[in-house]
Design a protein around this motif. Structure first.
Motif, short mmCIF file in Angstrom:
data_model
loop_
_atom_site.label_atom_id
_atom_site.label_comp_id
_atom_site.label_asym_id
_atom_site.label_seq_id
_atom_site.Cartn_x
_atom_site.Cartn_y
_atom_site.Cartn_z
N THR A 65 -7.25 1.09 5.00
CA THR A 65 -7.37 -0.09 4.13
C THR A 65 -7.11 -1.36 4.93
O THR A 65 -7.82 -2.36 4.78
CB THR A 65 -6.38 0.01 2.96
N LEU A 68 0.85 -1.19 0.00
CA LEU A 68 0.00 0.00 0.00
C LEU A 68 0.89 1.24 0.00
O LEU A 68 1.67 1.45 0.93
CB LEU A 68 -0.91 0.02 1.23
N SER A 114 -3.92 9.12 2.60
CA SER A 114 -4.57 8.41 1.49
C SER A 114 -5.32 7.17 1.94
O SER A 114 -6.12 6.62 1.19
CB SER A 114 -3.55 8.05 0.40
N GLY A 123 0.96 5.54 -0.89
CA GLY A 123 0.16 6.71 -1.20
C GLY A 123 0.61 7.89 -0.37
O GLY A 123 1.37 7.76 0.60
N VAL A 148 -5.70 3.10 -7.37
CA VAL A 148 -7.02 3.00 -6.75
C VAL A 148 -7.52 4.38 -6.36
O VAL A 148 -6.90 5.05 -5.52
CB VAL A 148 -6.96 2.10 -5.49
N ALA A 206 -8.92 7.02 -4.24
CA ALA A 206 -8.96 6.89 -2.78
C ALA A 206 -9.64 8.06 -2.07
O ALA A 206 -9.60 8.14 -0.85
CB ALA A 206 -7.53 6.73 -2.24
N LYS A 231 -13.46 6.52 0.86
CA LYS A 231 -12.87 5.40 1.58
C LYS A 231 -13.56 4.08 1.25
O LYS A 231 -12.90 3.05 1.10
CB LYS A 231 -12.92 5.68 3.09
N LEU A 272 -2.65 4.37 -3.69
CA LEU A 272 -3.89 4.99 -3.23
C LEU A 272 -3.88 6.45 -3.71
O LEU A 272 -3.17 7.30 -3.17
CB LEU A 272 -3.99 4.92 -1.70
N LYS A 312 -3.89 4.28 4.03
CA LYS A 312 -3.18 3.00 4.17
C LYS A 312 -3.65 2.26 5.42
O LYS A 312 -3.96 1.06 5.37
CB LYS A 312 -1.67 3.25 4.18
N ARG A 327 -12.33 2.84 -2.16
CA ARG A 327 -10.96 2.34 -2.04
C ARG A 327 -10.94 0.93 -1.47
O ARG A 327 -10.32 0.02 -2.03
CB ARG A 327 -10.17 3.29 -1.14
N ASN A 328 -11.63 0.73 -0.37
CA ASN A 328 -11.63 -0.58 0.28
C ASN A 328 -12.30 -1.64 -0.58
O ASN A 328 -11.86 -2.79 -0.62
CB ASN A 328 -12.34 -0.49 1.64
#
Length: 267
Positions: free
Chosen positions: A73, A62, A68, A64, A227, A229, A232, A168, A70, A235-236
């Motif tokens: 996530t 991850l 972002s 970013g 991705v 981001a 949220k 991200l 991390k 992103r996930n």
């Protein structure tokens, strides 16, 4: 779902052309959250099989800008997964011991053991991002590192490590809101680092560094995915989908025992 985000080997990327709020491939937020729950549950089951098999591993990287997501996530995608088979490594400023070795030493030390999922919160890519933007080493050293990283990751994959890399992609405007939230909420003050504002001033330089990284280090054996981001949940949902499908393709299996369970009587 993962393919629209994948960077092809040698592809040149312009991050300003990619919308950090894009959710076109996800459907509604409710639908995406529903799939995320199912994917996270499936990842837990698949990880159990991976651990029992004990022959291969999965590395999730991850990367970013600050805020972002991390940490978010890790919580959103892997919180359901049993802790026995998951190892999270947060790469911070190198220690004196780490500085005494080559830049990939600490990454190799943290690579996941067979049967586990390893998650890098930041990674060895800091050495072609932060190190590059802040000019901490000569540019000639940075130039060598792209090929060195590719060779390192290829070596890992040839030894049973499947690698997933997620950049991200957050907008500068969204980062401002999240930084301000940390300032406004006393419970989040610990997350705020005034030094992050220095990196924010160099936003353009960081985007250039990310674009070079994506162009030079997205390979067939370890591709990057960009991705969006800013949201949220989106992103996930993207990352959980890719992780689940990757584990399904790996198809880890429970080992067969050499004895007959029916022949054993417990008294």
């Amino acid at each position: 779902m993962g393919d629209p985000y994948r960077v092809k080997p040698g592809q040149k990327v312009k991050l300003s052309d990619i919308d950090p709020r894009d959710t076109d491939a996800l459907g509604s937020e409710d639908e995406a959250r529903g799939r995320l729950y199912l994917d996270a549950t499936a990842i837990d089951t698949l990880q159990d099989r991976l651990y029992a098999e004990g022959k291969r591993s999965l590395l999730v990287i991850l990367q970013g800008m600050d805020t972002s997501g991390k940490d978010g996530t890790v919580r959103g995608v892997f919180n359901t997964t049993g802790p026995l088979g998951v190892q999270v490594t947060a790469f911070r400023r190198p220690s004196e011991e780490e500085m005494a070795h080559d830049f990939l030493w600490r990454a190799h030390l943290a690579a996941p053991r067979r049967g586990t999922i390893g998650i890098f919160n930041r990674s060895h890519y800091e050495d072609v991002l932060v190190v590059k933007v802040r000019k901490l080493v000569p540019a000639s050293d940075i130039e060598k590192r792209y090929d060195q990283i590719n060779a390192f990751e290829k070596m890992l994959t040839e030894n049973g490590v499947t690698i997933l890399k997620f950049m991200l992609h957050i907008s500068k405007a969204e980062q401002r809101e999240r930084l301000q939230e940390r300032l406004d909420d006393p419970k989040k003050h610990w997350k705020f680092n005034p030094g992050d504002l220095d990196d924010r001033k160099s936003w353009g330089d960081f985007m250039d560094a990310y674009e070079t990284m994506l162009h030079r280090c997205s390979t067939e054996w370890a591709p990057w995915r960009i991705v969006p981001a800013d949201r949220k949940w989106a992103r996930n949902a993207v990352i959980a989908d890719v992780v689940r499908k990757t584990l399904e393709d790996m198809n880890p299996t429970y080992p067969k025992v050499s004895w007959d369970p029916k022949s054993i009587k417990i008294v």
